[in-house]
Design an enzyme around this catalytic site. Structure first.
Site, PDB file in Angstrom:
ATOM      1  N   HIS A 113     -37.647  23.877-104.767  1.00 24.96           N
ATOM      2  CA  HIS A 113     -38.010  23.138-103.556  1.00 24.96           C
ATOM      3  C   HIS A 113     -37.600  23.949-102.333  1.00 24.96           C
ATOM      4  O   HIS A 113     -36.728  24.817-102.419  1.00 24.96           O
ATOM      5  CB  HIS A 113     -37.350  21.757-103.559  1.00 24.96           C
ATOM      6  CG  HIS A 113     -37.753  20.934-104.740  1.00 24.96           C
ATOM      7  ND1 HIS A 113     -38.980  20.311-104.826  1.00 24.96           N
ATOM      8  CD2 HIS A 113     -37.118  20.670-105.903  1.00 24.96           C
ATOM      9  CE1 HIS A 113     -39.069  19.686-105.984  1.00 24.96           C
ATOM     10  NE2 HIS A 113     -37.958  19.890-106.656  1.00 24.96           N
ATOM     11  N   GLY A 140     -24.905  25.765-125.150  1.00 26.49           N
ATOM     12  CA  GLY A 140     -24.949  24.454-124.520  1.00 26.49           C
ATOM     13  C   GLY A 140     -24.697  24.518-123.026  1.00 26.49           C
ATOM     14  O   GLY A 140     -24.047  25.439-122.523  1.00 26.49           O
ATOM     15  N   THR A 163     -30.202  33.239-113.391  1.00 26.74           N
ATOM     16  CA  THR A 163     -30.954  33.308-112.144  1.00 26.74           C
ATOM     17  C   THR A 163     -31.861  34.533-112.071  1.00 26.74           C
ATOM     18  O   THR A 163     -32.721  34.601-111.197  1.00 26.74           O
ATOM     19  CB  THR A 163     -30.000  33.351-110.926  1.00 26.74           C
ATOM     20  OG1 THR A 163     -29.203  34.537-111.017  1.00 26.74           O
ATOM     21  CG2 THR A 163     -29.105  32.121-110.883  1.00 26.74           C
TER      22      THR A 163
END
Length: 189
Positions: A113, A140, A163
């Site tokens: 966003h 996990g 990332t």
């Protein structure tokens, strides 16, 4: 362009558009169906996964509770395991190779966003695909962000936030995930 056409073109789009909302609601409905099927009823669960995902290899397991945004943008290879509480926000395509294990509470997201308040008030999103290679183990509580490609024979340590792209034959860990060491590939592709 319609909002759906913008999304498909990789442009900012309004995620509250009725056509986009319709896709998400259908995915949520199919996730509810999958999550309600007895975990021991492999045949029914496999049929529900095939109905939800875009393409599915052999020997695929998705444990409850699983959620996604589209479903048809998810493509998984053979011997795929998504452990408990998995989330794939597949506004854009998510391609996952063969022999991939994903640990519990892991999120793969293709949507982002705007940083600006006005962009967020306008309900804008932008989607970028995620690609995961063969022979990958994702621990996990991992988060994989939009636009990331993870190579073959990669281990993503528990709790990592991926990332950036990860090359073949590496262990990555941390927030943000960093390359820790190379690992041997002892199988023939």
């Amino acid at each position: 362009m319609t909002e759906l056409e913008k999304l498909e073109a990789g442009l900012p789009y309004c995620f509250t558009d009725p056509d986009i909302e319709k896709i998400k609601k259908e995915a949520l409905r199919k996730c509810q169906v999958l999550n309600a099927i007895d975990i021991l009823d492999v045949e029914k669960r496999t049929a529900a996964i095939k109905d939800l995902f875009g393409s599915v290899g052999e020997d695929v397991s998705v444990f409850p509770n699983f959620n996604c945004d589209n479903g048809k943008n998810i493509h998984v290879g053979e011997q795929f395991l998504m452990n408990y509480n998995g989330i794939i926000l597949d506004v854009a395509e998510v391609r996952i190779g063969h022999h991939v294990m994903i640990g519990p509470n892991t999120m793969i997201t293709t949507v982002n966003h705007p940083l600006t308040p006005q962009g967020r008030r306008d309900n804008l999103g932008i989607a970028k695909p995620v690609i995961i290679g063969n022979d990958v183990w994702i621990g996990g509580n991992v988060t994989i962000l939009p636009g990331v490609t993870i190579g073959n024979n990669v281990v993503v340590a528990a709790g990592a936030v991926v990332t950036k792209n990860v090359p073949d034959n590496y262990v990555v860990a941390g927030v943000p995930a960093k390359l820790l060491k190379t690992i041997e590939n002892d199988v023939e592709n």
